[in-house]
Design a protein around this motif. Structure first.
Motif, PDB file in Angstrom:
ATOM      1  N   MET A 313       0.816  -1.201   0.000  1.00  0.00           N
ATOM      2  CA  MET A 313       0.000   0.000   0.000  1.00  0.00           C
ATOM      3  C   MET A 313       0.858   1.263   0.000  1.00  0.00           C
ATOM      4  O   MET A 313       0.525   2.257  -0.654  1.00  0.00           O
ATOM      5  N   ALA A 314       1.963   1.234   0.693  1.00  0.00           N
ATOM      6  CA  ALA A 314       2.784   2.431   0.886  1.00  0.00           C
ATOM      7  C   ALA A 314       3.240   3.045  -0.425  1.00  0.00           C
ATOM      8  O   ALA A 314       3.260   4.275  -0.574  1.00  0.00           O
ATOM      9  N   VAL A 315       3.608   2.215  -1.392  1.00  0.00           N
ATOM     10  CA  VAL A 315       4.131   2.746  -2.652  1.00  0.00           C
ATOM     11  C   VAL A 315       3.043   3.429  -3.467  1.00  0.00           C
ATOM     12  O   VAL A 315       3.347   4.146  -4.432  1.00  0.00           O
ATOM     13  N   LYS A 316       1.778   3.242  -3.095  1.00  0.00           N
ATOM     14  CA  LYS A 316       0.665   3.893  -3.785  1.00  0.00           C
ATOM     15  C   LYS A 316       0.234   5.183  -3.091  1.00  0.00           C
ATOM     16  O   LYS A 316      -0.683   5.862  -3.568  1.00  0.00           O
ATOM     17  N   VAL A 317       0.873   5.516  -1.979  1.00  0.00           N
ATOM     18  CA  VAL A 317       0.503   6.703  -1.216  1.00  0.00           C
ATOM     19  C   VAL A 317       1.281   7.902  -1.736  1.00  0.00           C
ATOM     20  O   VAL A 317       2.505   7.823  -1.938  1.00  0.00           O
ATOM     21  N   ASN A 318       0.600   9.016  -1.937  1.00  0.00           N
ATOM     22  CA  ASN A 318       1.249  10.174  -2.564  1.00  0.00           C
ATOM     23  C   ASN A 318       2.397  10.752  -1.752  1.00  0.00           C
ATOM     24  O   ASN A 318       3.341  11.321  -2.315  1.00  0.00           O
ATOM     25  N   THR A 319       2.358  10.606  -0.429  1.00  0.00           N
ATOM     26  CA  THR A 319       3.419  11.190   0.394  1.00  0.00           C
ATOM     27  C   THR A 319       4.525  10.197   0.739  1.00  0.00           C
ATOM     28  O   THR A 319       5.417  10.521   1.509  1.00  0.00           O
ATOM     29  N   HIS A 320       4.472   9.006   0.168  1.00  0.00           N
ATOM     30  CA  HIS A 320       5.580   8.069   0.367  1.00  0.00           C
ATOM     31  C   HIS A 320       6.861   8.735  -0.146  1.00  0.00           C
ATOM     32  O   HIS A 320       6.836   9.459  -1.162  1.00  0.00           O
ATOM     33  N   PRO A 321       7.982   8.533   0.544  1.00  0.00           N
ATOM     34  CA  PRO A 321       9.232   9.201   0.129  1.00  0.00           C
ATOM     35  C   PRO A 321       9.583   9.014  -1.342  1.00  0.00           C
ATOM     36  O   PRO A 321      10.203   9.902  -1.949  1.00  0.00           O
ATOM     37  N   ASP A 322       9.190   7.894  -1.937  1.00  0.00           N
ATOM     38  CA  ASP A 322       9.498   7.679  -3.353  1.00  0.00           C
ATOM     39  C   ASP A 322       8.602   8.500  -4.278  1.00  0.00           C
ATOM     40  O   ASP A 322       8.914   8.654  -5.470  1.00  0.00           O
ATOM     41  N   ASN A 323       7.501   9.030  -3.751  1.00  0.00           N
ATOM     42  CA  ASN A 323       6.535   9.758  -4.580  1.00  0.00           C
ATOM     43  C   ASN A 323       6.510  11.263  -4.308  1.00  0.00           C
ATOM     44  O   ASN A 323       6.177  12.041  -5.210  1.00  0.00           O
ATOM     45  N   TYR A 324       6.824  11.667  -3.098  1.00  0.00           N
ATOM     46  CA  TYR A 324       6.601  13.049  -2.673  1.00  0.00           C
ATOM     47  C   TYR A 324       7.285  14.066  -3.588  1.00  0.00           C
ATOM     48  O   TYR A 324       6.671  15.041  -4.027  1.00  0.00           O
ATOM     49  N   GLY A 325       8.538  13.828  -3.899  1.00  0.00           N
ATOM     50  CA  GLY A 325       9.296  14.805  -4.677  1.00  0.00           C
ATOM     51  C   GLY A 325       8.927  14.875  -6.150  1.00  0.00           C
ATOM     52  O   GLY A 325       9.391  15.773  -6.856  1.00  0.00           O
ATOM     53  N   LYS A 326       8.073  13.962  -6.608  1.00  0.00           N
ATOM     54  CA  LYS A 326       7.653  13.969  -8.011  1.00  0.00           C
ATOM     55  C   LYS A 326       6.508  14.940  -8.267  1.00  0.00           C
ATOM     56  O   LYS A 326       6.121  15.144  -9.412  1.00  0.00           O
ATOM     57  N   GLN A 327       5.960  15.518  -7.199  1.00  0.00           N
ATOM     58  CA  GLN A 327       4.740  16.311  -7.310  1.00  0.00           C
ATOM     59  C   GLN A 327       5.006  17.789  -7.006  1.00  0.00           C
ATOM     60  O   GLN A 327       5.938  18.135  -6.289  1.00  0.00           O
ATOM     61  N   LEU A 328       4.132  18.619  -7.551  1.00  0.00           N
ATOM     62  CA  LEU A 328       4.192  20.055  -7.300  1.00  0.00           C
ATOM     63  C   LEU A 328       3.306  20.388  -6.112  1.00  0.00           C
ATOM     64  O   LEU A 328       2.080  20.194  -6.165  1.00  0.00           O
ATOM     65  N   LEU A 329       3.894  20.877  -5.030  1.00  0.00           N
ATOM     66  CA  LEU A 329       3.117  21.311  -3.881  1.00  0.00           C
ATOM     67  C   LEU A 329       2.525  22.677  -4.193  1.00  0.00           C
ATOM     68  O   LEU A 329       3.247  23.640  -4.452  1.00  0.00           O
TER      69      LEU A 329
END
Length: 352
Positions: A313-329
């Protein structure tokens, strides 16, 4: 986060005895918490509020909010009834600028695991949600649009488009589609030339958009029913479509991440308990429990170390460390003071 719910008057609730309470035995005081109501608040209650009431030995009373005007009305009337309320990020920043908030007591509120950009003097991030590019595999196979340039490219990626029917997120997407690096989007939007560039790029895709949706449930229905082939929509809603059996793909690259935050209105009757409640709601365990209840992103990165969220489940969460930096806050400062003007221009554009 846009929510639709019927407002529950706090005063009427007290009179009617209908306020929802999480009340442990021998409670030491109380704290009043207001959020968006409905199934979302039900999830907050089970994952966060009930455990917090037990841990703090306080009575947690609940109300619902329709947004910033509710907070302003209580302060103006000199009758603040809420101790803690969840609001969207622009409202939090606006209320802070207006001097309408109590400072967060960081001697009580532990910020371990919370990104620095979500920690402010008068409010603090609570949950993250992201709008992503999602596409139906029956239209694109495994090679659908996965970035903004491809979303704009109807020649190589033909198909029916859906976009959020408000200006928020769309100007940012337009600049990324035009080649502006994610980290530079708001620097470019801070200039007249940058805004003009965003409008021009948005004007290219606007005539090709099949549906400008208004609500999250509508976006999910559009994707589920095949009324659109590719759409910019909340990742939590995409997950609900996938759970219904529709073959859909998405990625977090270039996603527009927004935040709801927690604040304490100035004049709140139970400030100390408010700070204690906020601390509990931001704990790694509470954040993890909510994440497995609803597909929303915990702000506390420690949530991923609690074993409550499975690795799958974690890898599908937007704030997982592997995903967070890919997004524009999303930066609320861009919209404050000019949202009305931007909305008017946006509405004119999409109605042409």
């Amino acid at each position: 986060m846009k929510k639709e719910q019927r407002r529950l008057s706090l005063a009427a609730s007290i009179v009617a005895g209908g306020l929802v309470m999480a009340a442990p035995a021998f409670a030491e005081g109380e704290v009043v918490f207001a959020s968006w109501g409905g199934s979302f608040q039900d999830a907050l209650r089970s994952a966060m509020l009930d455990p917090a009431a037990s841990a703090l030995n306080v009575t947690v009373k609940e109300d619902t909010t329709n947004g910033i005007q509710d907070v302003r009305a209580q302060i103006t009337a000199g009758a603040v009834a809420w101790d803690v309320t969840e609001q969207d990020l622009p409202s939090c920043e606006t209320l802070s600028r207006e001097g309408a908030l109590e400072p967060i007591d960081y001697s009580i509120v532990d910020t371990t695991g919370i990104p620095e950009e979500l920690i402010h003097e008068n409010y603090i991030g609570f949950i993250n949600f992201t709008k992503v590019i999602a596409y139906r595999k029956d239209a694109f196979g495994d090679n659908g649009p996965s970035n903004w340039a491809e979303f704009w490219d109807l020649e190589n990626f033909p198909g029916k488009r859906g976009m959020h029917g408000k200006v928020n997120y769309n100007l940012e997407a337009a600049l990324m589609a035009d080649g502006v690096p994610m980290a530079e989007v708001y620097d470019v939007l801070a200039t007249d030339e940058g805004i003009a560039r965003a409008w021009a790029k948005l004007g290219e895709i606007a005539p090709e958009v099949t549906v400008w949706y208004r609500g999250g449930s509508q976006s999910a229905q559009l994707l589920r029913d095949g009324e659109v082939d590719v759409i910019h929509m909340g990742h939590n809603r995409v997950e609900s479509v996938i759970a219904s059996g529709i073959d859909v793909a998405y990625a977090f690259d270039g996603g527009t991440m927004d935040v709801d935050c927690l604040l304490v209105p100035k004049g709140a009757p139970n400030v100390e308990n408010a700070m204690r409640l906020i601390n509990e709601l931001l704990s790694a365990e509470a954040q993890a429990r909510l994440a497995v209840t609803m597909p929303l992103g915990p702000v506390n990165t420690g949530a991923f170390d609690t074993s409550i969220i499975s690795e799958e489940m974690a890898v599908k969460v937007n704030t997982h460390p592997d995903n967070y930096g890919k997004q524009l806050l999303v930066d609320p400062n861009f919209y404050i003071g000019q949202l009305g003007e931007l909305t008017e221009e946006f509405d004119t554009l999409i109605q042409q």
